[in-house]
Design an enzyme around this catalytic site. Sequence first.
Site, short mmCIF file in Angstrom:
data_model
loop_
_atom_site.label_atom_id
_atom_site.label_comp_id
_atom_site.label_asym_id
_atom_site.label_seq_id
_atom_site.Cartn_x
_atom_site.Cartn_y
_atom_site.Cartn_z
N SER A 72 0.83 -1.20 0.00
CA SER A 72 0.00 0.00 0.00
C SER A 72 0.88 1.26 0.00
CB SER A 72 -0.97 -0.04 1.20
OG SER A 72 -1.96 0.94 1.06
N ASP A 113 -10.09 -4.28 -4.70
CA ASP A 113 -9.50 -3.27 -3.81
C ASP A 113 -10.38 -2.02 -3.84
OD1 ASP A 113 -7.94 -1.32 -2.54
OD2 ASP A 113 -6.06 -2.23 -3.24
N HIS A 135 -7.96 -5.11 -0.74
CA HIS A 135 -6.78 -4.26 -0.53
C HIS A 135 -5.68 -4.95 0.28
CE1 HIS A 135 -4.45 -0.64 -0.23
NE2 HIS A 135 -4.47 -0.68 1.08
#
Length: 269
Positions: A110, A212, A242
């Site tokens: 991320s 996501d 995600h």
Amino acid sequence: MAEMFSCRQKTSLSFLNRPDLPKLAYKRLKGKSPGIIFIPGYISNMNGTKALAIEEFCKSLGHAYIRFDYSGVGSSDGNLEESTMGKWRKDVLSIIDDLAEGPQILVGSSLGGWLMLHAAIARPEKVMALIGVATAADGLVTQFNQLPVERASDMVKKEVEMKGVWSMPSKYHEEGVYHIQYSFIKEAEHHCLLHSPIPVNCPIRLLHGMKDDVVPWHTSMQVADRVLSTDVDVILRKHSDHRMKEKADIQLLVYTIDDLIDKLSTIVN
């Protein structure tokens, strides 16, 4: 792969002392090159599913591995409210400069995927390859700027500016919301990358879940398009979210690391 998680030896918590900067907590496995460094997501610590799975995998292969906490997060010193992208970028570079030995593969999750790109730009002689998991390049800045342009949302933006905190809804936080400092978002604007070519030339693998709902998978496509490297693969998983922490996601991640180690070992050795 079955043996991968079998031998669990404890890695002890250590601290990297830095003059005039917060101490960073880290755990390190000594081993072969290239080493692997895991760079966590926004306010995530070094004890997440992916970080631990990679450690077990590196253990089974005998490769060096480092996982760490950003300043202001987990066991590291510092104040989260004073954290910025710039400070966390310095944290990553401290780990690379002061702890990592020899060539490294960076695995960024991320927001860690955004920071791994910065690290590759700053330390091209040491960073040999990148693996992004739901890479959030320009992430929080884009999300904040994309609040719908309606009067209500203009008020939201003004309120955030006044209060100094953006409460961003998230099903991945126990409170159901992330409290993000407005100062973090404003400072992060200086670190955006997607507006121009990204001077990274090493092999890059970008893994992203099509379910996501935090960082759209198109972001990985944009990164692939922007980097100068020609050795870039984007791998989309249709049903992953995600976090990408299901068994099949983790398997894909370790296979990807394994493949890059093989690729680099023919170059390095």
